[in-house]
Design a protein around this motif. Structure first.
Motif, PDB file in Angstrom:
ATOM      1  N   GLY B  38       0.833  -1.215   0.000  1.00 39.66           N
ATOM      2  CA  GLY B  38       0.000   0.000   0.000  1.00 39.66           C
ATOM      3  C   GLY B  38       0.861   1.256   0.000  1.00 39.66           C
ATOM      4  O   GLY B  38       0.662   2.164  -0.805  1.00 39.66           O
ATOM      5  N   ILE B  39       1.861   1.294   0.920  1.00 39.43           N
ATOM      6  CA  ILE B  39       2.754   2.462   0.977  1.00 39.43           C
ATOM      7  C   ILE B  39       3.497   2.616  -0.356  1.00 39.43           C
ATOM      8  O   ILE B  39       3.617   3.713  -0.897  1.00 39.43           O
ATOM      9  CB  ILE B  39       3.768   2.311   2.137  1.00 39.43           C
ATOM     10  N   GLY B  40       3.977   1.486  -0.898  1.00 40.18           N
ATOM     11  CA  GLY B  40       4.712   1.531  -2.161  1.00 40.18           C
ATOM     12  C   GLY B  40       3.852   2.096  -3.286  1.00 40.18           C
ATOM     13  O   GLY B  40       4.300   2.951  -4.058  1.00 40.18           O
ATOM     14  N   MET B  41       2.599   1.619  -3.400  1.00 36.61           N
ATOM     15  CA  MET B  41       1.725   2.076  -4.477  1.00 36.61           C
ATOM     16  C   MET B  41       1.423   3.563  -4.333  1.00 36.61           C
ATOM     17  O   MET B  41       1.282   4.278  -5.321  1.00 36.61           O
ATOM     18  CB  MET B  41       0.406   1.294  -4.462  1.00 36.61           C
ATOM     19  N   ALA B  42       1.339   4.021  -3.055  1.00 41.10           N
ATOM     20  CA  ALA B  42       0.986   5.421  -2.836  1.00 41.10           C
ATOM     21  C   ALA B  42       2.156   6.354  -3.124  1.00 41.10           C
ATOM     22  O   ALA B  42       1.959   7.538  -3.370  1.00 41.10           O
ATOM     23  CB  ALA B  42       0.502   5.615  -1.404  1.00 41.10           C
ATOM     24  N   THR B  43       3.380   5.810  -3.100  1.00 39.73           N
ATOM     25  CA  THR B  43       4.529   6.729  -3.171  1.00 39.73           C
ATOM     26  C   THR B  43       5.423   6.551  -4.393  1.00 39.73           C
ATOM     27  O   THR B  43       6.268   7.392  -4.658  1.00 39.73           O
ATOM     28  CB  THR B  43       5.427   6.565  -1.922  1.00 39.73           C
ATOM     29  N   TYR B  44       5.249   5.454  -5.178  1.00 37.81           N
ATOM     30  CA  TYR B  44       6.269   5.153  -6.186  1.00 37.81           C
ATOM     31  C   TYR B  44       6.365   6.192  -7.301  1.00 37.81           C
ATOM     32  O   TYR B  44       7.420   6.373  -7.885  1.00 37.81           O
ATOM     33  CB  TYR B  44       6.024   3.771  -6.809  1.00 37.81           C
ATOM     34  N   ASN B  45       5.257   6.873  -7.601  1.00 38.25           N
ATOM     35  CA  ASN B  45       5.330   7.761  -8.758  1.00 38.25           C
ATOM     36  C   ASN B  45       5.761   9.179  -8.426  1.00 38.25           C
ATOM     37  O   ASN B  45       5.767  10.044  -9.287  1.00 38.25           O
ATOM     38  CB  ASN B  45       4.006   7.759  -9.537  1.00 38.25           C
TER      39      ASN B  45
END
Lengths: 406, 214
Positions: B38-45
């Motif tokens: 969840g954290i990764g999806m929210a921050t990767y871009n």
């Protein structure tokens, strides 16, 4: 809404502008143009001229800063972009097949988004794989990595056509493919387009590809300013300015050979013999003709080889097709440029024309091509003179009409 | 009593502790996966927020485990709960980092063609980007599992479940005859669990990764 020559306008761009943040000048500056229904319109220009950006403004992968986009007279500048994109096929140079999905699943993407039922999707997938010349049984369940570059390109086109969109956007679709495969795919695509008649916006940096593929060509200079927007013939005969002339480069008359096809010119005849003919009989036919060789046809009238007097002397019982010289064949839709190329490498400077089933239809030689070029020049000169007269008439009448060249 | 006699006498006890140990590790890594992906999806871009997420989860991993368990006693008390919370914190970094890297490494052309076909932001993420990043995320989960298996043993210090109990038992009466066997049994149990989890991940990878990207 209709274009200057009567066709319906499919896409209309009105003062379309894209200003990227942090850049002094707009990438696309107030571009207005009309794209007629059922035609291939090519955006061509030097790199950095904004042609790809312009194309991506049409399906709003890049959102315009100002200006309007009309599709079928409907303003789609602010509608839901995902709905808009499902109506527009999209093919990019890297193709972008989904590697974790099978070929069938790749093609089914948009139909699934549109919630078609399963049977309809399955039928459509098979139909499309066949349309692009592949076998559904063999390829439906393969993954993209198991395909060659040319096959991937075909599936990319099939996927873009999946929901039968009226409009397709293609960004250098044949750019990353070897020249031989590219040529074949271009021809296949033109054959397909003759049936499906989509409205296609096609971006390339290659003027030769533009001339071959385009019904109309928009030559773009920096900021996507249109240098000339016209048919390939008229651009070659009558470049609007220095920039266009430079971009076309030398050899405009050679390029014109890409515009006519074998089916447009009159074919010549050549003496033929069938494969099983008695050598003595063949020698008699050869002597009666004014040619140095005979064309050997098999039982389905497909050309097999050239045989000359020498071959006929030496042959005893072997069939002609095994002793003669190899030949070059072209199809009716091959361009004269391709045909000339075949001829230069073939025996007797002659290309044999075969119809769709591979049967002999006639031959093309250097003289035929020469005549075709002369004919084209005369036709163009007559047309230009007539247009000039018309314009003078219009001005005399006080109603100067703006043509499609802005 | 030599080690093998010890094992044959006490195997049921070791098995029970081993199962507890595996369970608490699996639960923690699963929670960490949900939170971390969840954290990764929210921050990767976004460059900044991605860096921040990795920095924060790195700090978690550097806290000495004994100290963290000690600090948790006042807040969460003793038992399994504080151990799970701590293990989730330690498991986050590999999962968050691999999610971010995996999503960023998806070929932009693939994402663009998905966008051009009319997939919404969410559809692109769930149907295209996550499945393509999945093998990388799975590798992160595997590393997290190894970290959690080791640290879970320390959890026995605050009455957590698992093989740590045998290890601490042995260490607390180091001069008694069975002390060494207890420590050795607990440690070997953790190593065996690590091998079993690895086999499990190979299986999961086989079952959940598309043939097209293997």
């Amino acid at each position: 809404m209709s274009t200057a020559d009567g066709g319906r306008t499919k896409i209309r761009l009105d003062k379309l502008t894209k200003q990227f943040p942090g850049q002094a000048e707009p990438a696309v500056d107030a571009l207005s143009m009309e794209i007629p229904e059922g035609e291939i319109v090519i955006f061509v220009g030097p790199s950095g001229c904004g042609k790809t950006t312009t194309m991506k403004l049409i399906n709003r992968i890049i959102e315009p800063s100002s200006g309007r986009i009309f599709l079928d007279d409907e303003d789609v500048t602010t509608t839901d972009p995902d709905q808009l994109r499902r109506r527009i096929g999209y093919v990019i140079q890297q193709i972008g097949l989904f590697p974790h999905m099978t070929i069938g699943e790749n093609i089914a993407t948009v139909p699934k988004l549109l919630k078609w039922d399963k049977d309809r999707i399955a039928r459509r997938v098979d139909e499309l794989i066949e349309t692009v010349g592949m076998d559904p049984e063999a390829y439906r369940n393969r993954y993209p990595k198991q395909l060659s570059g040319g096959q991937r390109q075909r599936i990319g086109v099939a996927r873009a056509m999946s929901a039968d969109p009226d409009v397709m956007l293609m960004d250098e679709p044949f750019g990353a493919i070897d020249p031989i495969t590219r040529d074949r795919l271009q021809n296949e695509f033109l054959r397909l387009q003759a049936e499906i008649k989509k409205t296609i916006v096609f971006v390339t940096h290659d003027i030769d590809e533009a001339i071959k593929m385009g019904d109309r060509i928009a030559i773009l200079r920096e900021h996507s300013h249109i240098a000339q927007f016209d048919t390939p013939e008229r651009i070659l005969v009558n470049p609007a300015d220095e920039f266009v002339a430079d971009f076309i480069g030398r050899g405009a008359s050679l390029k014109r050979l890409s515009l006519s096809r074998v089916r447009d010119i009159e074919l010549r005849d050549w003496p033929t013999v069938s494969d099983g003919t008695d050598p003595a009989e063949a020698r008699r036919i050869l002597q009666a003709s004014d040619r140095g060789s005979l064309l050997v046809l098999d039982d389905r009238r497909r050309p097999r080889s050239w045989v000359n007097a020498d071959h006929l002397q030496r042959t005893e019982t072997r069939p002609f097709s095994e002793i003669g010289l190899p030949l070059a064949t072209v199809e009716p839709r091959a361009t004269l440029s391709d045909t000339l190329n075949e001829m230069l490498t073939a025996r007797y400077s002659t290309a044999v024309v075969v119809d769709g089933s591979g049967a002999y239809a006639g031959v093309v030689d250097i003289d035929t091509i020469n005549e075709a070029i002369r004919g084209m020049r005369t036709a163009e000169r007559t047309r230009l003179r007539k247009e000039l007269d018309d314009e003078l008439d219009d001005e005399a009448g006080g109603a100067a009409e703006v043509t499609s060249t802005p | 009593m030599n080690f093998f006699t010890y094992l044959s006498n006490r195997w049921d006890n070791i098995l029970e502790l081993g199962l507890e140990h595996a369970a608490i590790t699996a639960v923690s890594v699963l929670i960490a996966t949900v939170v971390g992906v969840g954290i990764g999806m929210a921050t990767y871009n976004r460059q900044r927020s991605g860096q921040l997420a990795i920095a924060v989860t790195s700090v978690f991993l550097t806290i000495p485990s004994l100290a963290l368990f000690g600090l948790f006693i006042n807040v969460l008390g003793l038992g399994a709960t504080p151990v799970v919370v701590a293990l989730v914190m330690y498991s986050l970094l590999p999962i968050v980092a691999n999610t971010i890297v995996g999503l960023r490494e998806v070929d932009p052309a693939i994402v663009e063609s998905a966008q051009g076909m009319g997939m919404s932001r969410g559809q692109r993420l769930l149907r295209i980007e996550l499945p393509l990043a999945w093998p990388v995320i799975l590798t992160g989960m595997r590393v997290s599992t190894l970290i959690a298996l080791g640290i879970a043993a320390i959890g026995a210090y605050i009455n957590g479940p698992g093989l740590g109990n045998d290890i601490f038992d042995g260490l607390s009466r180091i001069n008694s005859p069975n002390a060494l066997n207890l420590v050795l049994g607990g440690t070997l149990g953790v190593i065996v669990l690590a091998i079993l989890f690895d086999v499990l991940y190979v299986l999961i990878n086989r079952l959940t990764t598309s043939q097209g990207v293997r």
